[in-house]
Design a protein around this motif. Structure first.
Motif, PDB file in Angstrom:
ATOM      1  N   ARG A   1       0.825  -1.209   0.000  1.00  0.00           N
ATOM      2  CA  ARG A   1       0.000   0.000   0.000  1.00  0.00           C
ATOM      3  C   ARG A   1       0.863   1.264   0.000  1.00  0.00           C
ATOM      4  N   ALA A   2       1.901   1.279   0.832  1.00  0.00           N
ATOM      5  CA  ALA A   2       2.777   2.454   0.903  1.00  0.00           C
ATOM      6  C   ALA A   2       3.503   2.673  -0.423  1.00  0.00           C
ATOM      7  N   GLU A   3       3.949   1.584  -1.038  1.00  0.00           N
ATOM      8  CA  GLU A   3       4.644   1.703  -2.321  1.00  0.00           C
ATOM      9  C   GLU A   3       3.698   2.256  -3.387  1.00  0.00           C
ATOM     10  N   LEU A   4       2.484   1.741  -3.433  1.00  0.00           N
ATOM     11  CA  LEU A   4       1.506   2.217  -4.410  1.00  0.00           C
ATOM     12  C   LEU A   4       1.162   3.682  -4.172  1.00  0.00           C
ATOM     13  N   GLN A   5       0.967   4.061  -2.924  1.00  0.00           N
ATOM     14  CA  GLN A   5       0.661   5.457  -2.607  1.00  0.00           C
ATOM     15  C   GLN A   5       1.800   6.381  -3.019  1.00  0.00           C
ATOM     16  N   LYS A   6       3.031   5.915  -2.858  1.00  0.00           N
ATOM     17  CA  LYS A   6       4.194   6.708  -3.272  1.00  0.00           C
ATOM     18  C   LYS A   6       4.144   6.960  -4.774  1.00  0.00           C
ATOM     19  N   PHE A   7       3.861   5.925  -5.549  1.00  0.00           N
ATOM     20  CA  PHE A   7       3.777   6.085  -7.003  1.00  0.00           C
ATOM     21  C   PHE A   7       2.631   7.010  -7.398  1.00  0.00           C
ATOM     22  N   LEU A   8       1.460   6.770  -6.824  1.00  0.00           N
ATOM     23  CA  LEU A   8       0.287   7.546  -7.216  1.00  0.00           C
ATOM     24  C   LEU A   8       0.376   9.008  -6.788  1.00  0.00           C
ATOM     25  N   SER A   9       1.152   9.295  -5.754  1.00  0.00           N
ATOM     26  CA  SER A   9       1.272  10.682  -5.294  1.00  0.00           C
ATOM     27  C   SER A   9       2.103  11.544  -6.243  1.00  0.00           C
ATOM     28  N   SER A  10       2.906  10.923  -7.090  1.00  0.00           N
ATOM     29  CA  SER A  10       3.745  11.711  -7.999  1.00  0.00           C
ATOM     30  C   SER A  10       3.486  11.419  -9.473  1.00  0.00           C
ATOM     31  N   ILE A  11       2.350  10.810  -9.770  1.00  0.00           N
ATOM     32  CA  ILE A  11       2.025  10.482 -11.161  1.00  0.00           C
ATOM     33  C   ILE A  11       1.529  11.733 -11.892  1.00  0.00           C
ATOM     34  N   THR A  12       1.940  11.898 -13.150  1.00  0.00           N
ATOM     35  CA  THR A  12       1.484  13.034 -13.958  1.00  0.00           C
ATOM     36  C   THR A  12       0.147  12.689 -14.613  1.00  0.00           C
ATOM     37  N   LEU A  13      -0.502  13.679 -15.199  1.00  0.00           N
ATOM     38  CA  LEU A  13      -1.786  13.441 -15.854  1.00  0.00           C
ATOM     39  C   LEU A  13      -1.639  12.472 -17.031  1.00  0.00           C
ATOM     40  N   ASP A  14      -0.599  12.644 -17.837  1.00  0.00           N
ATOM     41  CA  ASP A  14      -0.377  11.741 -18.972  1.00  0.00           C
ATOM     42  C   ASP A  14      -0.106  10.321 -18.498  1.00  0.00           C
ATOM     43  N   GLN A  15       0.701  10.190 -17.464  1.00  0.00           N
ATOM     44  CA  GLN A  15       0.988   8.864 -16.915  1.00  0.00           C
ATOM     45  C   GLN A  15      -0.277   8.242 -16.335  1.00  0.00           C
ATOM     46  N   LYS A  16      -1.114   9.040 -15.705  1.00  0.00           N
ATOM     47  CA  LYS A  16      -2.365   8.556 -15.123  1.00  0.00           C
ATOM     48  C   LYS A  16      -3.299   8.027 -16.205  1.00  0.00           C
ATOM     49  N   LYS A  17      -3.325   8.687 -17.366  1.00  0.00           N
ATOM     50  CA  LYS A  17      -4.162   8.221 -18.476  1.00  0.00           C
ATOM     51  C   LYS A  17      -3.714   6.841 -18.941  1.00  0.00           C
ATOM     52  N   VAL A  18      -2.406   6.653 -19.058  1.00  0.00           N
ATOM     53  CA  VAL A  18      -1.860   5.359 -19.468  1.00  0.00           C
ATOM     54  C   VAL A  18      -2.192   4.310 -18.421  1.00  0.00           C
ATOM     55  N   ASP A  19      -1.948   4.630 -17.175  1.00  0.00           N
ATOM     56  CA  ASP A  19      -2.221   3.709 -16.071  1.00  0.00           C
ATOM     57  C   ASP A  19      -3.697   3.323 -16.045  1.00  0.00           C
ATOM     58  N   ASP A  20      -4.586   4.295 -16.167  1.00  0.00           N
ATOM     59  CA  ASP A  20      -6.025   4.023 -16.130  1.00  0.00           C
ATOM     60  C   ASP A  20      -6.458   3.134 -17.301  1.00  0.00           C
ATOM     61  N   THR A  21      -5.921   3.396 -18.484  1.00  0.00           N
ATOM     62  CA  THR A  21      -6.288   2.613 -19.668  1.00  0.00           C
ATOM     63  C   THR A  21      -5.892   1.155 -19.502  1.00  0.00           C
ATOM     64  N   ILE A  22      -4.673   0.930 -19.056  1.00  0.00           N
ATOM     65  CA  ILE A  22      -4.195  -0.445 -18.904  1.00  0.00           C
ATOM     66  C   ILE A  22      -4.896  -1.139 -17.738  1.00  0.00           C
ATOM     67  N   MET A  23      -5.069  -0.448 -16.626  1.00  0.00           N
ATOM     68  CA  MET A  23      -5.721  -1.067 -15.478  1.00  0.00           C
ATOM     69  C   MET A  23      -7.203  -1.357 -15.750  1.00  0.00           C
ATOM     70  N   LYS A  24      -7.836  -0.564 -16.589  1.00  0.00           N
ATOM     71  CA  LYS A  24      -9.225  -0.846 -16.971  1.00  0.00           C
ATOM     72  C   LYS A  24      -9.291  -2.176 -17.718  1.00  0.00           C
ATOM     73  N   ALA A  25      -8.349  -2.390 -18.636  1.00  0.00           N
ATOM     74  CA  ALA A  25      -8.296  -3.655 -19.381  1.00  0.00           C
ATOM     75  C   ALA A  25      -7.989  -4.819 -18.440  1.00  0.00           C
ATOM     76  N   VAL A  26      -7.069  -4.621 -17.510  1.00  0.00           N
ATOM     77  CA  VAL A  26      -6.707  -5.671 -16.554  1.00  0.00           C
ATOM     78  C   VAL A  26      -7.906  -6.032 -15.683  1.00  0.00           C
ATOM     79  N   SER A  27      -8.593  -5.034 -15.157  1.00  0.00           N
ATOM     80  CA  SER A  27      -9.712  -5.301 -14.248  1.00  0.00           C
ATOM     81  C   SER A  27     -10.886  -5.984 -14.951  1.00  0.00           C
TER      82      SER A  27
END
Length: 137
Positions: A2-28
């Motif tokens: 949880r701490a590792e994930l929070q560290k990543f998500l706290s410094s993610i940019t908008l463009d990176q978030k779009k990529v992350d959301d797209t891939i995680m939507k497919a995964v889920s």
């Protein structure tokens, strides 16, 4: 985790978030497919890969991190080379498959994986990806 994930998500940019959301939507949604992430050095590709890995693992899923070279595998959490983790032959041809046997734990790991992250793909021949695809079928 949880701490590792929070560290990543706290410094993610908008463009990176779009990529992350797209891939995680497919995964889920268990949607099969491939995503190619490319960019010059320093654009945050490794950050996205590690964020995706942390997200899948936080959600109790299995992610397999592989790289086309030994040096690149060091960039990923629990990263291995494609040849060692996927038992991909060094010399591949148009009908190659990975050397993983159906009844071993490595095959079970591949079956259960929610995500396979394969970095440094441009240096690999298309037969390598086709071999993994045939193996997974």
């Amino acid at each position: 985790m949880r701490a590792e994930l929070q560290k990543f998500l706290s410094s993610i940019t908008l463009d990176q978030k779009k990529v992350d959301d797209t891939i995680m939507k497919a995964v889920s949604k268990n949607i099969e497919g491939m995503f190619f992430l490319y960019g010059h050095g320093g654009t945050g590709k490794t950050f996205i890969w590690n964020t995706l890995s942390a997200t899948v693992r936080f959600e109790k899923g299995i992610v397999i991190n592989v790289a086309s070279s030994c040096i690149a595998s060091l960039l990923l959490s629990d990263g291995k080379t494609t040849h060692s983790r996927l038992e991909l032959l060094i010399i591949v041809h148009e009908s190659s498959t990975c050397s993983i046997k159906q009844q071993i734990s490595q095959a079970e790991l591949l079956i259960e994986a929610k995500l396979i992250i394969w970095i440094e793909t441009p240096i690999m021949h298309r037969f390598c990806f086709e071999a993994l695809d045939r193996t997974m079928r």
